[in-house]
Design a protein around this motif. Structure first.
Motif, PDB file in Angstrom:
ATOM      1  N   ILE A  81      24.032  47.462  31.724  1.00 50.52           N
ATOM      2  CA  ILE A  81      23.619  46.637  32.861  1.00 50.52           C
ATOM      3  C   ILE A  81      22.155  46.883  33.212  1.00 50.52           C
ATOM      4  CG2 ILE A  81      25.966  46.605  33.766  1.00 50.52           C
ATOM      5  CD1 ILE A  81      25.032  48.468  36.004  1.00 50.52           C
ATOM      6  N   TYR A  82      21.589  47.971  32.697  1.00 49.83           N
ATOM      7  CA  TYR A  82      20.183  48.272  32.964  1.00 49.83           C
ATOM      8  C   TYR A  82      19.324  47.701  31.844  1.00 49.83           C
ATOM      9  CZ  TYR A  82      22.353  51.521  36.215  1.00 49.83           C
ATOM     10  OH  TYR A  82      23.120  52.063  37.216  1.00 49.83           O
ATOM     11  N   TRP A  83      18.295  46.952  32.224  1.00 49.78           N
ATOM     12  CA  TRP A  83      17.477  46.223  31.264  1.00 49.78           C
ATOM     13  C   TRP A  83      16.850  47.133  30.212  1.00 49.78           C
ATOM     14  CZ3 TRP A  83      16.674  41.911  28.946  1.00 49.78           C
ATOM     15  CH2 TRP A  83      15.449  41.621  28.334  1.00 49.78           C
ATOM     16  N   ASN A  84      16.253  48.233  30.627  1.00 48.34           N
ATOM     17  CA  ASN A  84      15.581  49.114  29.664  1.00 48.34           C
ATOM     18  C   ASN A  84      16.560  49.659  28.628  1.00 48.34           C
ATOM     19  OD1 ASN A  84      13.115  48.727  30.891  1.00 48.34           O
ATOM     20  ND2 ASN A  84      13.233  50.582  32.145  1.00 48.34           N
ATOM     21  N   GLU A  85      17.766  49.989  29.070  1.00 50.28           N
ATOM     22  CA  GLU A  85      18.776  50.483  28.134  1.00 50.28           C
ATOM     23  C   GLU A  85      19.225  49.372  27.190  1.00 50.28           C
ATOM     24  OE1 GLU A  85      22.000  52.312  30.200  1.00 50.28           O
ATOM     25  OE2 GLU A  85      20.710  53.715  31.294  1.00 50.28           O
ATOM     26  N   ALA A  86      19.333  48.165  27.711  1.00 50.61           N
ATOM     27  CA  ALA A  86      19.733  47.030  26.873  1.00 50.61           C
ATOM     28  C   ALA A  86      18.676  46.739  25.816  1.00 50.61           C
ATOM     29  CB  ALA A  86      19.968  45.799  27.743  1.00 50.61           C
ATOM     30  N   VAL A  87      17.404  46.806  26.213  1.00 51.84           N
ATOM     31  CA  VAL A  87      16.311  46.575  25.264  1.00 51.84           C
ATOM     32  C   VAL A  87      16.320  47.640  24.179  1.00 51.84           C
ATOM     33  CG1 VAL A  87      13.802  46.596  24.997  1.00 51.84           C
ATOM     34  CG2 VAL A  87      14.845  45.329  26.887  1.00 51.84           C
ATOM     35  N   GLU A  88      16.541  48.878  24.577  1.00 51.56           N
ATOM     36  CA  GLU A  88      16.571  49.971  23.602  1.00 51.56           C
ATOM     37  C   GLU A  88      17.715  49.792  22.608  1.00 51.56           C
ATOM     38  OE1 GLU A  88      16.932  54.877  23.520  1.00 51.56           O
ATOM     39  OE2 GLU A  88      16.610  53.813  25.411  1.00 51.56           O
ATOM     40  N   LYS A  89      18.828  49.260  23.074  1.00 48.58           N
ATOM     41  CA  LYS A  89      20.014  49.135  22.227  1.00 48.58           C
ATOM     42  C   LYS A  89      19.978  47.897  21.337  1.00 48.58           C
ATOM     43  CE  LYS A  89      25.068  49.431  22.499  1.00 48.58           C
ATOM     44  NZ  LYS A  89      26.226  49.668  23.402  1.00 48.58           N
ATOM     45  N   SER A 128      16.172  39.905  20.656  1.00 49.78           N
ATOM     46  CA  SER A 128      17.582  39.570  20.466  1.00 49.78           C
ATOM     47  C   SER A 128      18.246  39.241  21.795  1.00 49.78           C
ATOM     48  CB  SER A 128      18.313  40.730  19.792  1.00 49.78           C
ATOM     49  OG  SER A 128      19.695  40.438  19.651  1.00 49.78           O
ATOM     50  N   LEU A 129      17.960  40.023  22.813  1.00 50.69           N
ATOM     51  CA  LEU A 129      18.538  39.764  24.133  1.00 50.69           C
ATOM     52  C   LEU A 129      18.109  38.396  24.651  1.00 50.69           C
ATOM     53  CD1 LEU A 129      18.011  43.255  25.793  1.00 50.69           C
ATOM     54  CD2 LEU A 129      20.211  42.247  25.183  1.00 50.69           C
ATOM     55  N   ARG A 130      16.823  38.109  24.535  1.00 53.20           N
ATOM     56  CA  ARG A 130      16.325  36.828  25.035  1.00 53.20           C
ATOM     57  C   ARG A 130      16.918  35.654  24.259  1.00 53.20           C
ATOM     58  NH1 ARG A 130      12.346  36.685  28.690  1.00 53.20           N
ATOM     59  NH2 ARG A 130      11.383  38.658  29.284  1.00 53.20           N
ATOM     60  N   ALA A 131      17.173  35.861  22.991  1.00 51.98           N
ATOM     61  CA  ALA A 131      17.736  34.784  22.172  1.00 51.98           C
ATOM     62  C   ALA A 131      19.123  34.374  22.649  1.00 51.98           C
ATOM     63  CB  ALA A 131      17.793  35.222  20.711  1.00 51.98           C
ATOM     64  N   PRO A 179      21.842  37.894  33.778  1.00 46.64           N
ATOM     65  CA  PRO A 179      22.170  38.948  34.755  1.00 46.64           C
ATOM     66  C   PRO A 179      21.003  39.876  35.051  1.00 46.64           C
ATOM     67  CG  PRO A 179      23.900  38.725  33.098  1.00 46.64           C
ATOM     68  CD  PRO A 179      22.740  37.914  32.618  1.00 46.64           C
ATOM     69  N   TRP A 180      20.272  40.266  34.034  1.00 51.74           N
ATOM     70  CA  TRP A 180      19.131  41.167  34.246  1.00 51.74           C
ATOM     71  C   TRP A 180      18.021  40.456  35.017  1.00 51.74           C
ATOM     72  CZ3 TRP A 180      21.018  40.789  29.016  1.00 51.74           C
ATOM     73  CH2 TRP A 180      21.841  41.857  28.628  1.00 51.74           C
ATOM     74  N   SER A 181      17.789  39.197  34.697  1.00 51.67           N
ATOM     75  CA  SER A 181      16.736  38.438  35.364  1.00 51.67           C
ATOM     76  C   SER A 181      17.070  38.208  36.835  1.00 51.67           C
ATOM     77  CB  SER A 181      16.526  37.099  34.659  1.00 51.67           C
ATOM     78  OG  SER A 181      15.517  36.350  35.296  1.00 51.67           O
ATOM     79  N   ALA A 182      18.333  37.912  37.128  1.00 48.43           N
ATOM     80  CA  ALA A 182      18.736  37.704  38.518  1.00 48.43           C
ATOM     81  C   ALA A 182      18.512  38.972  39.333  1.00 48.43           C
ATOM     82  CB  ALA A 182      20.198  37.278  38.585  1.00 48.43           C
TER      83      ALA A 182
END
Length: 286
Positions: free
Chosen positions: A62-70, A75-78, A83-86
């Motif tokens: 749920i945390y953006w930095n962790e999602a980007v790292e994973k 890929s996330l933006r695609a 949820p992260w943007s909101a």
């Protein structure tokens, strides 16, 4: 929904928001306009949970930095970063309250209402966002626009007083989870009804902007709403309640500044949003 959310606010906030209710309502569409003008905007409106498999809500941080790292930012933006943007928009709203920036509060409140509303729509949580993968093109606009257009006069959309949200990030993801759990029903009921209605029963024609347009018929729309057992109304109520709660929570988290001392006559400057034809944007207006 922004308009209705204003009436759920406590007196300390409604004295600031109500004089600007027209702005809050009209500018709720700006994020959609930005999709065609601003790179990086389109993916803020959705998340394709099914892209991540059945365990999406377990494996997605749920945390953006962790999602980007994973998964990597590209890929996330695609596949959508709704949820992260909101949540980032919410944090920016808290900051706007702290800085007593009336124009930013209004702009961010309108934006946040739009993003939260999107995330409560089941078809904003799936790759099959317009039924294009199952031969059901047009279902997005049917669920999101046509059903409320014809039936919302019978909806009960007063949701009570805004409530403080202790864990905003978790609340956003919970809303996404609940919306996504209804995707199959949204698609399956439309498919079943389409087998029962001939095309001339399923569709009708109306004049809009001096053009004759094919639309879903009153009869088909009513049958779909009955099959969904009030889903559209429930999700609209959730959105309104959530929007009011997030505005209220942002104000509380900012230290409950005295809004009576804020400038209420100044509105944000009108956004210049020329269409950028090079942007790839999902369309679901059929």
């Amino acid at each position: 929904m922004n308009r209705l959310a204003v009436y759920s606010l406590p007196p300390e906030l409604i004295t600031f928001y109500k004089p600007q209710i027209q702005f809050i309502t009209e500018k709720a569409v700006n994020p959609d306009r930005r999709r065609y003008a601003v790179e990086g905007e389109a993916e803020k409106h959705y998340i394709d949970l099914d892209q991540y498999g059945d365990s999406a809500l377990t494996i997605l941080p749920i945390y953006w930095n962790e999602a980007v790292e994973k998964f990597g930012e590209d890929s996330l933006r695609a596949h959508g970063i709704g949820p992260w943007s909101a949540y980032l928009t919410f944090l920016n709203l808290v900051e706007a309250f702290e800085k007593k920036n009336s124009a930013a509060i209004l702009r961010l409140s309108a934006d946040l209402g739009h993003y939260l509303g999107d995330l409560n729509v089941p078809l904003h949580t799936t790759m099959n966002y317009n039924g294009q993968l199952t031969g059901q093109e047009g279902i997005h606009g049917f669920w999101e626009s046509r059903v409320p257009e014809l039936l919302s006069q019978n909806f009960s959309l007063w949701v009570g007083k805004a409530e403080y949200i202790k864990k905003p990030q978790e609340a956003i993801w919970k809303a996404v989870e609940e919306a996504h759990s209804q995707v199959d029903s949204v698609l399956n009921f439309e498919r079943e009804l389409s087998r029962q209605f001939s095309d001339d029963q399923k569709y009708s024609f109306e004049e809009r902007n001096r053009l004759t347009t094919r639309v879903y018929s009153q009869e088909f729309t009513e049958a779909y709403a009955i099959a969904l057992d009030g889903m559209v109304e429930r999700q609209m109520r959730k959105s309104i309640k959530m929007i009011a709660g997030f505005w209220y929570t942002a104000w509380v988290n900012a230290g409950q500044p005295d809004l009576s001392k804020f400038e209420t006559n100044t509105q944000p400057e009108e956004e210049e949003l020329p269409t950028n034809p090079s942007l790839r944007v999902r369309t679901h207006d059929n």
